[in-house]
Design a protein around this motif. Structure first.
Motif, short mmCIF file in Angstrom:
data_model
loop_
_atom_site.label_atom_id
_atom_site.label_comp_id
_atom_site.label_asym_id
_atom_site.label_seq_id
_atom_site.Cartn_x
_atom_site.Cartn_y
_atom_site.Cartn_z
N ALA A 29 -15.55 62.85 28.86
CA ALA A 29 -14.72 63.96 29.35
C ALA A 29 -13.40 63.44 29.93
O ALA A 29 -12.33 64.02 29.72
N LEU A 30 -13.47 62.31 30.65
CA LEU A 30 -12.26 61.74 31.25
C LEU A 30 -11.30 61.26 30.17
O LEU A 30 -10.07 61.49 30.26
N VAL A 31 -11.84 60.61 29.14
CA VAL A 31 -10.97 60.13 28.06
C VAL A 31 -10.30 61.30 27.35
O VAL A 31 -9.08 61.28 27.06
N VAL A 35 -6.25 62.05 27.17
CA VAL A 35 -5.54 62.15 25.90
C VAL A 35 -4.81 63.48 25.77
O VAL A 35 -3.67 63.55 25.28
N ARG A 36 -5.44 64.52 26.22
CA ARG A 36 -4.87 65.85 26.03
C ARG A 36 -4.08 66.33 27.25
O ARG A 36 -3.62 67.47 27.30
N TRP A 37 -3.90 65.44 28.26
CA TRP A 37 -3.23 65.88 29.49
C TRP A 37 -1.73 66.03 29.21
O TRP A 37 -1.10 65.10 28.67
N LEU A 49 -8.19 61.97 38.29
CA LEU A 49 -8.78 60.63 38.29
C LEU A 49 -9.57 60.35 39.57
O LEU A 49 -10.66 59.76 39.55
N SER A 50 -9.00 60.78 40.70
CA SER A 50 -9.69 60.58 41.99
C SER A 50 -11.01 61.34 42.02
O SER A 50 -12.04 60.83 42.50
N GLY A 51 -10.99 62.57 41.51
CA GLY A 51 -12.24 63.36 41.49
C GLY A 51 -13.28 62.73 40.59
O GLY A 51 -14.49 62.69 40.93
N ALA A 52 -12.86 62.22 39.40
CA ALA A 52 -13.81 61.59 38.50
C ALA A 52 -14.40 60.32 39.11
O ALA A 52 -15.61 60.06 39.01
N SER A 100 -10.19 70.76 34.08
CA SER A 100 -10.23 70.46 32.64
C SER A 100 -11.56 70.95 32.07
O SER A 100 -12.63 70.63 32.62
N ALA A 101 -11.50 71.70 30.99
CA ALA A 101 -12.71 72.22 30.36
C ALA A 101 -13.57 71.12 29.76
O ALA A 101 -14.75 71.33 29.48
N ASP A 102 -12.98 69.94 29.55
CA ASP A 102 -13.75 68.85 28.98
C ASP A 102 -14.89 68.41 29.89
O ASP A 102 -15.90 67.84 29.44
#
Length: 481
Positions: A29-31, A35-37, A49-52, A100-102
């Motif tokens: 999901a992070l990748v 990519v789509r950000w 990133l901090s939340g992940a 992010s829906a991912d």
């Protein structure tokens, strides 16, 4: 070689798979989000990133704690913090999913955690709420007009499957815990049984050795003491020939005792048992008479064999030899008898040994009341007889002598051909020449010895002379045959 998975291994595999799938979905999901950000949203990207990273850190800390508890390295009381940990993980996931829906698909591993860590009603409510969060996330991030029902139905189906699997996991876990508890109880019981068996074996061996020592070494040492006192008296009276004879008796008794002591050290097999049973009993009678004559008591000991004696096993032969030794020792020490008759008889259904003396006798019932729990002699002999299925009876009355009878039922306890030990069977057996019945000899029915162990009293109402298995004299016959 393939091995079937046990329940604990299966449960551990399921836990590892769950944690690995969570980590894999989070990284994927992070990748996809990176990519789509869209460019130009650096602040939001840093927050993402901090939340992940925070979610990964908290989740990893929880799995480490759970693994320590599962391996027994930490107290299960620490699992009380599991609901709080799950709440923090859920909030962090919700924040990421709203950005992010991912990250919506990371919820599936969480579906498995709720039924395991929370009660069923609470877990069901929380999973329903998570499905709602997923639906909201899909709706917020879907392009205009592209939101469809499958975007919510899919996570809902996944939630149902996760609930079923989780409850199955809980059932397996409870069964595994019960099995572990049962196994521990069985192991504890087995260890306790093994300990009890070792203790029982030790006590049984101690009792066996105490019987052997009492019937052999102790009796011989008692004879040595008595003869040595008589030798001192004859020496004081300047009776050198008598003293020399008594010293010879002491030497012979000591040599026999030495042989008995050596067999304890060697292999606990009695040297006397190498002889035939009649020969061994005859030797016991001979030694008894020699010892009595050396002490000046003038006791005569007669031995006879009636009928045909079958081949007995080692323990059965030992029973009769020890019975003769113990009983004759009591006669010598306590009965003040002038004559004792030892009779070994072979019957169709039993082998019996009778020891009859014309001593002072005693009252069996009164002796039984005075019996001590630590008494030896006939009390030990009775236990030895019971171990082989034999029966020991004692009949006596004051000034009437004593009769000790050991009866060993043959049944299937003996093997080998029956052999005649004398040219003609004496007593109630048959003549080896004519095959006709021969009446039993009149043997004294002397009662026991005031010194016979009290617990060796005969059962009330039992008469050895009236028993068809006891080759005794008539009850009224009080004189030695």
């Amino acid at each position: 070689m393939r091995h079937e998975l046990s329940t604990p291994v299966l449960l551990r595999t399921m836990r590892v798979t769950l944690h690995v799938s969570f980590a894999g979905l989070l990284v994927l999901a992070l990748v996809r989000a990176l990519v789509r950000w869209p460019s130009g949203h650096t602040a939001q990207l840093v927050t993402l990133l901090s939340g992940a990273l925070s979610l990964a850190t908290f989740y990893l800390a929880g799995t480490i704690a759970e693994n320590r508890v599962a391996r027994g390295r930490a107290d299960r009381a620490s699992m009380r913090l599991a609901p709080a940990w799950l709440l923090i993980v859920t909030l962090l996931w919700a924040l990421l999913a709203l950005q992010s829906a991912d990250f919506s698909w990371v919820v599936f591993p969480l579906f498995f955690l709720y039924p395991v860590l929370l009660s069923p009603p609470v877990a069901l409510a929380c999973v329903t709420l998570l499905v709602g969060v997923v639906g909201v996330t899909q709706y917020l991030h879907a392009p205009s007009g592209s939101f469809t029902a499958p975007m919510v139905i899919g996570p809902a189906i996944g939630a149902v499957v996760a609930l079923l699997v989780s409850y199955g996991y809980r059932a397996l876990y409870r069964d595994a815990q019960r099995h572990v508890q049962v196994i521990r109880q069985l192991e504890s019981t087995r260890e306790e049984l093994a300990r009890q068996e070792r203790t029982a074996g030790t006590m049984s061996e101690r009792e066996r050795l105490s019987r052997e020592i009492h019937d052999t070494l102790a009796q011989g040492l008692t004879s040595i003491v008595l003869v040595s006192r008589a030798a001192q008296q004859s020496l004081a009276d300047d009776q050198r020939d008598i003293t020399a004879a008594r010293l010879a008796t002491i030497e012979g008794t000591a040599a026999a005792n030495l042989a008995e002591a050596r067999r304890f050290v060697r292999d606990l097999a009695s040297p006397a048992l190498d002889e035939s049973l009649p020969a061994a009993l005859s030797e016991v009678c001979r030694r008894t008479e020699e010892g009595a004559q050396a002490t000046g008591t003038g006791l005569t000991c007669e031995f006879s064999v009636q009928g045909e004696i079958p081949e007995l096993t080692g323990p059965q032969r030992t029973l009769f030899i020890r019975a003769a030794q113990s009983t004759l020792a009591n006669v010598t020490s306590h009965a003040h008898a002038s004559r004792v008759v030892v009779t070994l008889a072979g019957w169709e259904d039993a082998v019996t040994l009778d020891v009859v003396d014309d001593g002072v006798g005693f009252d069996p019932r009164a002796a039984a009341r005075r019996a001590r729990g630590d008494s030896y002699g006939l009390s030990h002999l009775r236990r030895r007889a019971e171990e082989l299925g034999a029966e020991l009876t004692v009949e006596s009355e004051p000034r009437g002598g004593t009769v000790v009878n050991v009866r060993l039922p043959l049944a299937d306890t003996v093997s080998g051909p029956r052999v005649a030990d004398t040219p003609a069977a004496v007593g109630s057996g048959q003549s080896a020449l004519s095959g006709q019945p021969v009446p039993p000899p009149a043997v004294p029915e002397p009662p026991a010895v005031p010194g016979h162990d009290g617990d060796d009293a005969a059962r009330p109402g039992h008469a050895a002379s009236s028993s068809p298995t006891s080759p005794h004299r008539n009850p009224g016959d009080r004189s030695p045959s």
